[in-house]
Enzyme design. Sequence first.
Site, PDB file in Angstrom:
ATOM      1  CD  GLU A  89      -3.184  -0.160   0.097  1.00  0.00           C
ATOM      2  OE1 GLU A  89      -2.772   0.184  -1.029  1.00  0.00           O
ATOM      3  OE2 GLU A  89      -4.368  -0.066   0.435  1.00  0.00           O
ATOM      4  CB  THR A 130      -5.039   7.570  -3.418  1.00  0.00           C
ATOM      5  OG1 THR A 130      -5.728   6.500  -4.060  1.00  0.00           O
ATOM      6  CG2 THR A 130      -5.196   7.421  -1.926  1.00  0.00           C
TER       7      THR A 130
END
Lengths: 308, 308
Positions: free
Chosen positions: A128, A180
């Site tokens: 991530e 994001t």
Amino acid sequence: MESIKIKAPGTVANLVCGFDILGLALNEPCDIMEFRLLDEPKVIIHNRDAYNLPTDPEQNVAGVVLLAAIEKAGGTIGFEVTIEKHIKPGSGLGSSAASAAGAAVGANKLLGNRFSTDELIQLAMIGEKLATGVKHADNITPCILGGVTLIRSILPIDIVPLASPDLYVTVVHPQIEVRTSDARQILKQLIYLKDAIKQWGNIAGLVAGFMRNDKQLIGRSLEDVIIEPVRSILIPGFDEIKAKCKQAGALGGGISGSGPSIFMLSETEQVAREVGRIMHGIYERIGVENNVYVTTISNEGVRVVEHE
Amino acid sequence: MESIKIKAPGTVANLVCGFDILGLALNEPCDIMEFRLLDEPKVIIHNRDAYNLPTDPEQNVAGVVLLAAIEKAGGTIGFEVTIEKHIKPGSGLGSSAASAAGAAVGANKLLGNRFSTDELIQLAMIGEKLATGVKHADNITPCILGGVTLIRSILPIDIVPLASPDLYVTVVHPQIEVRTSDARQILKQLIYLKDAIKQWGNIAGLVAGFMRNDKQLIGRSLEDVIIEPVRSILIPGFDEIKAKCKQAGALGGGISGSGPSIFMLSETEQVAREVGRIMHGIYERIGVENNVYVTTISNEGVRVVEHE
């Protein structure tokens, strides 16, 4: 075990008021990942998709997780992995988390389950970090554990599996890009205490609702006065979709992760399908290509589908 | 029924991370209130204490609640009430809430239970408004319902009874004055989003812990990064008490309401008593008069002890 094939589910993070702490696993879409154990410390990646994801393990979300798993396991073995990606990168449905969590769980299975759940989450967070720049766990955790999960704390890691409520989830993924990092940058760093109090009332209500399977309480608590008002401006049609889906009987919903996907929870399949038609219709009218999923909350996370 | 005697329990509001939304009821201290129905619309108040509380119903917390109850009931009856106050005003243990909630429930019993729970809370909030200037419900709600309660929302009112965990509560009330209005004014109106995220992780963990009776999770979640660091400066000895009580085995705790009382939750009576000795010892050393209560969470709120 020499090889294993797993499914890593898409996930919805944040769950409206639970920014950075709550997430749930979906029954679809899922990535399919096939791992083979190698007898030397290297990672070979095959991507079976049209997304041009890197095959250099240092640049690939699953790759960095596998490299870390090899190191953690003593550095004598390696992995060959084939990734069939069905969760579109950038959809807000935990595409990178599925690669990262899938890699951690796949490696662990081939290594005889030597890592604890916390270690799996730590490993997957390395992926991530590569994908989003942040070591967040709100997609990874439900992807690994299934159901609705709480990340009470990241440092130290403290994960609380909450429940697997029998709810339908409708997701629309409009084909627009919301990065994001952009979605993070537009957030205000300072917020009003009075808004925070509203938010924590809703979080507490949502947790209680999930744990008691109290669907009306879940619906009332799906309200976000802090993140959604800012982020939803990046998503065309958001307000109309939310209002019309709730009119059609959805309990509530909002932005999936950092968007652009929008999710809605419903009590029945009939409502969930109607919600899907409404979402699709609105994006058709606006002229935005879109995919709709009507699915349920998965009570298991990454699951093995084949092994040899 | 012509007359009734009730006990209205002390309460701990906020519960560390649950500022303005969580509260719990104690088995002691309790106020004792005796009501007699009158056949004309007036309120007569007798105070049995040394606190010089007003007897003019318009100026008395229980009085304004009874006046509102009379009006809501059609304006033909009245109440005479004798209040034996054991919960010291200004202690942070819900003294005004006990008067307000006790008045609402007492009146309701004598009127044949005509008000709903939401109406009782609305009535009692009139008393809280008089006492503190704010219509908050985080003491009133556990006082009426018992156990640990969540106020998900005030407007509209949305109350969620959570649980009655079998925990011991130790409370120390140092005899210093912290006015609720002062304790509110020193709070920052703007807070960091990153702190809010930490806080909502803890709130979610605390709610899950209470609902599952998971005492370790309750302990880990009793952390407040927003309110306590500011308010605790008004309470001498706070940091030392907290640290030493946790060393002695308390799960955790913090400021009760807006202070100055400090509460700690423990799993056993033995630890709860030791915690009480520690609290008392520290205030003795500092030279602050103090009262210590070692009690449990009450699973019922205001309760009838006699009626005729």
